[in-house]
Write an enzyme that holds these catalytic residues in place. Sequence first.
Site, PDB file in Angstrom:
ATOM      1  N   ARG A 105      35.733  26.245  28.816  1.00  0.00           N
ATOM      2  CA  ARG A 105      35.708  27.215  29.424  1.00  0.00           C
ATOM      3  C   ARG A 105      36.095  28.867  28.710  1.00  0.00           C
ATOM      4  NH1 ARG A 105      41.801  24.520  30.448  1.00  0.00           N
ATOM      5  NH2 ARG A 105      42.275  24.345  28.552  1.00  0.00           N
ATOM      6  N   SER A 146      49.119  68.126  43.347  1.00  0.00           N
ATOM      7  CA  SER A 146      49.329  67.109  42.255  1.00  0.00           C
ATOM      8  C   SER A 146      49.838  65.920  43.055  1.00  0.00           C
ATOM      9  CB  SER A 146      49.415  67.554  40.836  1.00  0.00           C
ATOM     10  OG  SER A 146      50.692  66.089  39.823  1.00  0.00           O
ATOM     11  N   LYS A 149      36.586  23.308  35.765  1.00  0.00           N
ATOM     12  CA  LYS A 149      36.075  22.152  34.855  1.00  0.00           C
ATOM     13  C   LYS A 149      34.520  21.439  35.403  1.00  0.00           C
ATOM     14  CE  LYS A 149      38.559  17.907  32.723  1.00  0.00           C
ATOM     15  NZ  LYS A 149      38.121  18.620  31.569  1.00  0.00           N
ATOM     16  N   TYR A 195      41.611  63.912  38.369  1.00  0.00           N
ATOM     17  CA  TYR A 195      42.982  63.405  37.051  1.00  0.00           C
ATOM     18  C   TYR A 195      43.667  62.839  37.337  1.00  0.00           C
ATOM     19  CZ  TYR A 195      46.102  66.776  37.290  1.00  0.00           C
ATOM     20  OH  TYR A 195      47.513  67.550  38.058  1.00  0.00           O
TER      21      TYR A 195
END
Length: 978
Positions: free
Chosen positions: A366, A797, A26, A884
């Site tokens: 904001r 994997s 603020k 991947y």
Amino acid sequence: MPKYVYFFGGGKADGNESMKNLLGGKGANLAEMAGHPDLKLPVPPGFTITTEVCTYYYDNKRTYPKELKAQVDTALTKVERLMGKKFGDARNPLLVSVRSGARRSMPGMMDTVLNIGLNDTTIEGLIAKTNNPRFAYDAYRRLIMMYADVVMEKAEGLEPHGGRGIRKTLDEHMDSIKKQKGYENDTDLTADDLREIVSDFKRIVKEVLGRPFPEDPRDQLWGGIGAVFMSWNGKRAVEYRRIEKIPDEWGTAVNVQSMVFGNMGEDSATGVAFTRNPGNGENQFYGEYLTNAQGEDVVAGTRTPAPINDYSRNEQSKHLPTLQERMPKIYKQLFDIQKRLEKHYKDMQDIEFTIENDVLYMLQCRVGKRNGVAAVRMATEMFRERLIDVETALMRVGPNQLVELLLPMIDPNDELVQSPIAKGLPAGPGGAKGRAVFTSEAAVEWASRGEQVILVREETSPEDVDGMHKSQAILTSKGGMTSHAALVARGWGKCCVVGCSDIEVGPNSLTTKSGVVINEGDWITLNGTRGLVYQGELSLVDVDLEHNESYKDLMKLCDRLRVLKIRTNADTPKDTQKALQFGAEGIGLFRTEHMFYGEGSEKPLFLLRKMIMSRTADERKAVLNELSLFVKKDMKATMEVLNGLPITVRLLDPPLHEFVPHSEDKIEAMAEELHIDIADVKKRGDSLKENNPMLGHRGVRLGVTYPEISEMQIRAILEAAGELIKEGKKAFPEIMIPVTCAVNELGHQRRIVDKVYKEVCQRLGLRKIPFLYGTMIEIPRATLTANKMAEVAEFFSFGTNDLTQMGFGFSRDDIGSFLPDYLTAKVLPADPFQTIDLEGIGELIKIGIERGRSTRPGLKVGICGEHGGDADSVKFCHRIAMNYVSCSPFRVPIARLAAAQAVAEERVAQKNAVKKTAKKPVKAKAVSKVAPRKAAAKVVPKKAAAKTAPKKASKKAAPKKAPKAAPKKSTKKSTKKR
Ligand code: PEP
Ligand code: MG
């Protein structure tokens, strides 16, 4: 001298927007609005006391640095000069507000005091100046009320008198006066009424709190400042920080600002607005206002706010005059300001304004909060408008916000007016409604009559899978985020709430702690994103992706940036199709065992069981030949949908005992088929039982003991691919061996592959069937010996479900009993089964990649554990140069976004490094820390990875692929793991 106070106002400011850590959000924005040369907006002057003072305050027994008082006095004098008023002056008093302002917005969590500076003397000056006694007394009674509540009661840690806070007592008193006088609204109260109320308030405060309301404005000011600092450690604020992971040591700043009044009469007003619609993202100025009111009236909801313009009208406000109509000049000024603000901040702003006697003031701006739909739209449109660059656009959408676009959700308007009856863990996001049922059979039965149902269980087991499948959602009173219900539901993209200890589940009903009883057939609604349970039928809203241009634009941007490929964990043509629509680029995990579960599994499961019960290898081979046809058909269908995209097919993973028949009729049928007696079937089944099946006879170990089982599967895979090729179609299988820990296991299975490959090519008359051979890496030993494993494996994997289980030594099925304690006690920062534990499991993965690629530089590496759909984990996979990630179909868009964000983060870090370099010469070492993925070593060096590692892992559950179903009579423990 340390600077603790930052002034703003009159076109100048000591601070600016970049100083949020010191001035709070603020304070920094007030400084920016007031002092930035492009803005210089009409901000009421004031000053910000820094967050450092808050830290000092708590570190020094609630005292202030000695320099503070003088600095506050100096700043206050500046404010007085600009306003032409004096604080505490009897004739021309300055009034101020005291508000909190943390680094990150904590809406409503801390305290505010308005109208400070009013007392029995200064009020006369205010009346004389404004010629409005009603306004002055109204301001005074508000001050007493807020001050008594915030400073004299809460900040002092006083227990509310008789269970009721002082604010409530004062409110009730004011209501009784209104009643006495026959008034309906606060605005009906006259100046005389309010004067009386002020004196009553003072009397009540003294009676209840034992101290008088302070008359001295300076006492009021310092009381207010102290109360704001105290509210940083108030119950609400502490709880909020815990949920939002805001560090306790940040502290709050305090903003002292001269008051402007929206309640000075009909030419005054106050309001809140957004530079774009936060509900749907439309680029339209949107907001509400109230004439003759103070900010708290807008929030209190006692009067219906009016729309600022036609666009902002809603059902309740459509008949009210807009600000544009009532005060066209002011509206135009406000409209221009909001445009400038958005251009300046390059993001949607949430602004607060006040109009005092036809003069506009900006009280706050904001970055505005927005839902997922709006976030996607704003990000892509602002990019198209060239307001932001591609990196910023991508970072503007939280991966979990995308979930909101993919799943139906409870209509927010409905949810607003309902209270939940129970709360559990948000295991499967989205919303769902249905009639409560308490057994799987009941779910199937109700569903067969076309009813929507929600299955409520203490916890689910594989035997419930049919019912789960038929249900709209699942609710369990026990279990954690990795429980069977959670995994299965998330895999299906199904809404799910687990571990809901607020309910007790009986055979035909549930009872909540507060005594609400839901019987079979009663409607309930779940919010799986937040873990909430509602009684009754709330409406759901669907989001249509096909026609969501913003979503499509966002995905295009993701694909432009990302380096990681995104695959899916799928094992049916239908799921594969869905995943392709979501943008999957292949299958990263096809679990062969899926075909023995659920719909259509009767025959193959029977054959599998027959194979398991076979006594000799010949008997087994005969059954396997029969089974092979089913396996091939199943794989071929999915390969056909993929049309040449890679499909990683994993050979059978679970221990055989999972498939052994348990029910009497199944055992009988098996005995008949095999011409043996029932006791013999039972004996053979029992012989397969293991004490610790997760570490037992599963994965490649089955293939070593029973090579014919591997052979059957490999043949099915290669024949499926070969036949498609012969039909002129494309296929690219990757044969994956599970649960390996030694290169010799891979060599053993590879020999079977080579033999079968030759036979299949010959039989089909093909010269070549393209395929890869690789392994799951899910045992710590496999990561450490990855250089050896890569001698045989062409791809890795990472099975991070098992790797986490074996790396931590935490059973993935039983973690629910202790993980919550670990998280509460902050022993672990997050559930390691949801987000990769970078320190431990992450290191194992890095070692695995490094060593694997040291042997085979082109080694293809992916991940197929649950983590493949978790945004933070996906970013990690990018940083360590995986090829991947593979996740459930529903997580594919999230993984696409996270993969792109990983690149965006790198680019931003690079840009910042360049900026720094421009300022001062930087050593080569610093640049390498943010080196792009490609330029970096295959595996990012430890230091660099740590630099960019997210501080906190995401807490949210990530829906990922789980098996469609599980064997009807398997042991719960071992089946749950998948
Ligand atoms: C894993 O262990 O991460 C994995 C994908 O395999 P499963 O969950 O089937 O054990
Ligand atoms: Mg596994």
